[in-house]
Design a protein around this motif. Structure first.
Motif, mmCIF file in Angstrom:
data_model
loop_
_atom_site.group_PDB
_atom_site.id
_atom_site.type_symbol
_atom_site.label_atom_id
_atom_site.label_comp_id
_atom_site.label_asym_id
_atom_site.label_seq_id
_atom_site.Cartn_x
_atom_site.Cartn_y
_atom_site.Cartn_z
ATOM 1 N N HIS A 76 88.553 5.181 -7.540
ATOM 2 C CA HIS A 76 88.816 3.743 -7.442
ATOM 3 C C HIS A 76 88.837 3.261 -5.992
ATOM 4 O O HIS A 76 88.815 2.048 -5.744
ATOM 5 N N GLU A 77 88.872 4.173 -5.025
ATOM 6 C CA GLU A 77 89.163 3.791 -3.652
ATOM 7 C C GLU A 77 88.085 2.915 -3.019
ATOM 8 O O GLU A 77 88.390 1.881 -2.419
ATOM 9 N N ASN A 78 86.809 3.302 -3.141
ATOM 10 C CA ASN A 78 85.754 2.509 -2.528
ATOM 11 C C ASN A 78 85.718 1.093 -3.092
ATOM 12 O O ASN A 78 85.509 0.124 -2.356
ATOM 13 N N LEU A 79 85.929 0.979 -4.406
ATOM 14 C CA LEU A 79 85.936 -0.336 -5.033
ATOM 15 C C LEU A 79 87.118 -1.164 -4.530
ATOM 16 O O LEU A 79 86.975 -2.354 -4.242
ATOM 17 N N ALA A 80 88.298 -0.553 -4.420
ATOM 18 C CA ALA A 80 89.476 -1.277 -3.948
ATOM 19 C C ALA A 80 89.260 -1.802 -2.531
ATOM 20 O O ALA A 80 89.583 -2.960 -2.232
ATOM 21 N N TYR A 81 88.686 -0.982 -1.656
ATOM 22 C CA TYR A 81 88.406 -1.422 -0.287
ATOM 23 C C TYR A 81 87.411 -2.580 -0.289
ATOM 24 O O TYR A 81 87.589 -3.576 0.435
ATOM 25 N N TRP A 135 97.854 -4.358 -3.425
ATOM 26 C CA TRP A 135 97.329 -3.208 -2.693
ATOM 27 C C TRP A 135 96.832 -3.647 -1.324
ATOM 28 O O TRP A 135 96.195 -4.691 -1.179
ATOM 29 N N GLU A 136 97.151 -2.849 -0.326
ATOM 30 C CA GLU A 136 96.650 -3.076 1.026
ATOM 31 C C GLU A 136 95.949 -1.816 1.507
ATOM 32 O O GLU A 136 96.420 -0.711 1.236
ATOM 33 N N PRO A 137 94.837 -1.954 2.214
ATOM 34 C CA PRO A 137 94.110 -0.763 2.674
ATOM 35 C C PRO A 137 94.914 0.012 3.714
ATOM 36 O O PRO A 137 95.694 -0.562 4.478
ATOM 37 N N GLU A 138 94.724 1.306 3.714
ATOM 38 C CA GLU A 138 95.364 2.155 4.710
ATOM 39 C C GLU A 138 94.713 1.942 6.070
ATOM 40 O O GLU A 138 93.552 1.533 6.167
ATOM 41 N N ALA A 139 95.468 2.234 7.106
ATOM 42 C CA ALA A 139 94.909 2.193 8.454
ATOM 43 C C ALA A 139 93.781 3.227 8.554
ATOM 44 O O ALA A 139 93.844 4.271 7.904
ATOM 45 N N PRO A 140 92.754 2.945 9.348
ATOM 46 C CA PRO A 140 91.617 3.878 9.456
ATOM 47 C C PRO A 140 92.032 5.302 9.780
ATOM 48 O O PRO A 140 91.479 6.263 9.243
ATOM 49 N N GLU A 141 93.025 5.466 10.672
ATOM 50 C CA GLU A 141 93.433 6.820 11.053
ATOM 51 C C GLU A 141 94.101 7.558 9.900
ATOM 52 O O GLU A 141 93.993 8.781 9.795
ATOM 53 N N VAL A 142 94.769 6.805 9.018
ATOM 54 C CA VAL A 142 95.403 7.431 7.860
ATOM 55 C C VAL A 142 94.351 7.836 6.835
ATOM 56 O O VAL A 142 94.414 8.928 6.256
ATOM 57 N N ARG A 143 93.387 6.959 6.622
ATOM 58 C CA ARG A 143 92.322 7.278 5.668
ATOM 59 C C ARG A 143 91.524 8.486 6.145
ATOM 60 O O ARG A 143 91.147 9.350 5.352
ATOM 61 N N PHE A 235 103.653 9.624 4.071
ATOM 62 C CA PHE A 235 104.499 8.537 4.526
ATOM 63 C C PHE A 235 103.719 7.487 5.318
ATOM 64 O O PHE A 235 104.137 6.323 5.383
ATOM 65 N N ALA A 236 102.597 7.891 5.907
ATOM 66 C CA ALA A 236 101.774 6.917 6.633
ATOM 67 C C ALA A 236 100.938 6.069 5.674
ATOM 68 O O ALA A 236 100.603 4.925 5.978
ATOM 69 N N GLY A 237 100.626 6.642 4.514
ATOM 70 C CA GLY A 237 99.725 5.955 3.583
ATOM 71 C C GLY A 237 100.401 5.192 2.475
ATOM 72 O O GLY A 237 99.776 4.365 1.806
ATOM 73 N N ARG A 238 101.692 5.441 2.240
ATOM 74 C CA ARG A 238 102.412 4.768 1.153
ATOM 75 C C ARG A 238 103.768 4.289 1.643
ATOM 76 O O ARG A 238 104.365 4.903 2.528
ATOM 77 N N VAL A 239 104.230 3.182 1.063
ATOM 78 C CA VAL A 239 105.537 2.643 1.410
ATOM 79 C C VAL A 239 106.510 2.982 0.289
ATOM 80 O O VAL A 239 106.285 2.636 -0.874
ATOM 81 N N PHE A 240 107.594 3.657 0.632
ATOM 82 C CA PHE A 240 108.633 4.013 -0.330
ATOM 83 C C PHE A 240 109.929 3.318 0.064
ATOM 84 O O PHE A 240 110.263 3.258 1.253
ATOM 85 N N VAL A 241 110.665 2.826 -0.929
ATOM 86 C CA VAL A 241 111.906 2.108 -0.639
ATOM 87 C C VAL A 241 113.127 3.009 -0.756
ATOM 88 O O VAL A 241 114.225 2.615 -0.382
ATOM 89 N N SER A 242 112.950 4.205 -1.279
ATOM 90 C CA SER A 242 114.079 5.123 -1.426
ATOM 91 C C SER A 242 113.569 6.552 -1.535
ATOM 92 O O SER A 242 112.400 6.792 -1.870
#
Length: 343
Positions: A76-81, A135-143, A235-242
Motif C-alpha cells: 500500500h505504501e507507493n499508493l499512499a505516497y 496518514w502522513e509520509p515518513e521523512a525521507p531518511e526514515v523511509r 519510533f522515527a516512523g510512527r507516533v505512539f501516545v503511550s
C-alpha cells in the motif's frame, strides 16, 4: 500521523490493496446505499488513472476526498505516497481494527469489492466520530532506513537458509561441489550483510535525531545493535501516545485463552510485525540476566507461579516500555531497581 476532529464533509473512498490489484469503492450516496466500484492494477503507472477516476466521479477537490486504505505489508505504501502528494486525505487503517469494524457492521461475505466498501464506511465512521487519524509520509531518511532494514532482514533469512542446507548436507553423502557452492554463497551473503549493517549505522549517524535516539536506546541493558537499529526506525516512523500502545502494536499484550482444559491461560496477541517481535524475544532473554529491572520482574513473576514463557512475554513488554520511556523523555536509561537499592 496527525489526529484531529475532521468532521467536515468528505467523499469517501475505500481501496482494498493486494499485490496485483487495487479494488476501489466509492460511497456514492449513503442514504440510498448507492456505490460505485472499479479495479486497477497495483502499478505506479495506474495510480494517475485511479486518481482521475476518483476526481471525475466524485466531482470533488482532492482535499475533500478521504481515501481509506488498509495496511498490507509494503503493497500500500507507493499508493499512499502518491495519493498524499496529489492532495487527497489518506487514512491507513489498522487491519485488526478494520476487521473488528467489519464484524460490528455484520459483514459476513468477504470479497475484495466488499472490503473496499467496508474501508470507505470505516473511514466515514472515524471521520463522523471525530477520531480520524490522517496518514502522513515518513521523512525521507526514515523511509530510507526502513528500506535498508528490510533488505538486511531478507539477507539474514537467506543466510540462515543456507546454514540449514549446509547442516543437512553435512549429515549426508553430499558432493564436495555442493558443499563448496553453499559455502561460497554463505561467504557472499555474510559480506553483504556486514556491508549493509555498516551502511545502516552510517545512515543513522548522519542524522542527529536518529543518532541520539539510538544512543539512548543503547543505554538499556539488553538492547544491542540489532534492536537499537529496529527501535530507532520504529519510533522515527510512527507516533505512539503511550508505552501500552507500542506494546499493542508489536503484539505483546497478553490475551485470555480458554478452550477445553485450558482455563485462564494468557498468551501474547502476536499481532503486528513478527520480524521485530522475534528480535525482541532474543533481547528479552539477555535482559532477563543483565537488566536489573527485568531480572527483578522475572524473578517476581516466577515466584507468583507464572511459567517461563509468561515471564519472558512480560520481559519483552517491559523492555519495549523502557525503550518508549527513554525516547519520550530523551534521557538515558536508569534502572529503577538500582535506585531503590541505593535509597
Amino acid at each position: 500521523m496527525n489526529k484531529g476532529s475532521y468532521r467536515e464533509m468528505f467523499s469517501h473512498i475505500g481501496i482494498d490493496v493486494s499485490k496485483e490489484k487495487l479494488d476501489v469503492g466509492w460511497l456514492r450516496d449513503t442514504a440510498s446505499n448507492k456505490v460505485k466500484t472499479k479495479v486497477f492494477k497495483n502499478q505506479k503507472q495506474s495510480f494517475e488513472v485511479l486518481a482521475a477516476w476518483v476526481l471525475k466521479n466524485t466531482k470533488a477537490e482532492p482535499q475533500h476526498i478521504l481515501i481509506t486504505l488498509e495496511a498490507t505489508g509494503v503493497y500500500h505504501e507507493n499508493l499512499a505516497y502518491f495519493l498524499h502528494q496529489q492532495g487527497f486525505k489518506v487514512m491507513v487503517a489498522n487491519p485488526g481494527k478494520a476487521k473488528q469494524y467489519a464484524r460490528a457492521i455484520g459483514l459476513v461475505h468477504k470479497t475484495d469489492k466488499l472490503d473496499a466498501l467496508m474501508l470507505a464506511h470505516y473511514g466515514m465512521a472515524q471521520s463522523n466520530a471525530g477520531q480520524l487519524t490522517l496518514w502522513e509520509p515518513e521523512a525521507p531518511e526514515v523511509r530510507h532506513l526502513k528500506g535498508l532494514l528490510r533488505r538486511l532482514d531478507a539477507l539474514e533469512k537467506d543466510h540462515q537458509r543456507e546454514l540449514n542446507r549446509l547442516e543437512a548436507c553435512e549429515q549426508t553423502d553430499t558432493s564436495p561441489r555442493v558443499l563448496e557452492s553453499i559455502n561460497n554463497v554463505l561467504d557472499t551473503l555474510q559480506k553483504e550483510i556486514s556491508a549493509l549493517e555498516q551502511e545502516i549505522d552510517d545512515h543513522i549517524d548522519r542524522h542527529p535525531p536518529l543518532r541520539k535516539n539510538r544512543r539512548l536506546l543503547s543505554s538499556i541493558k539488553g538492547v544491542g545493535p540489532v534492536v537499537s537499529r529496529e527501535m530507532t526506525c520504529l519510533f522515527a516512523g510512527r507516533v505512539f501516545v503511550s508505552a501500552k500502545q507500542v506494546a499493542a502494536y508489536l503484539g505483546l499484550i497478553p490475551r485470555q485463552v480458554e478452550s477445553g482444559k485450558f482455563k485462564g491461560c494468557t498468551r501474547l496477541s502476536k499481532s503486528g510485525p513478527a520480524r521485530l517481535r522475534a528480535k525482541l524475544y532474543m533481547a528479552a532473554v539477555v535482559a532477563g540476566t543483565h537488566n536489573l529491572d527485568i531480572k527483578d520482574q522475572k524473578q517476581r513473576l516466577l515466584k507468583q507461579g507464572k511459567n517461563k514463557m509468561q515471564a519472558l512475554g512480560a520481559a519483552m513488554r517491559k523492555l519495549v516500555q523502557i525503550c518508549y520511556g527513554v525516547i519520550k523523555h530523551q534521557q538515558e536509561y536508569r534502572p529503577q531497581a538500582s535506585m531503590q537499592v541505593s535509597a
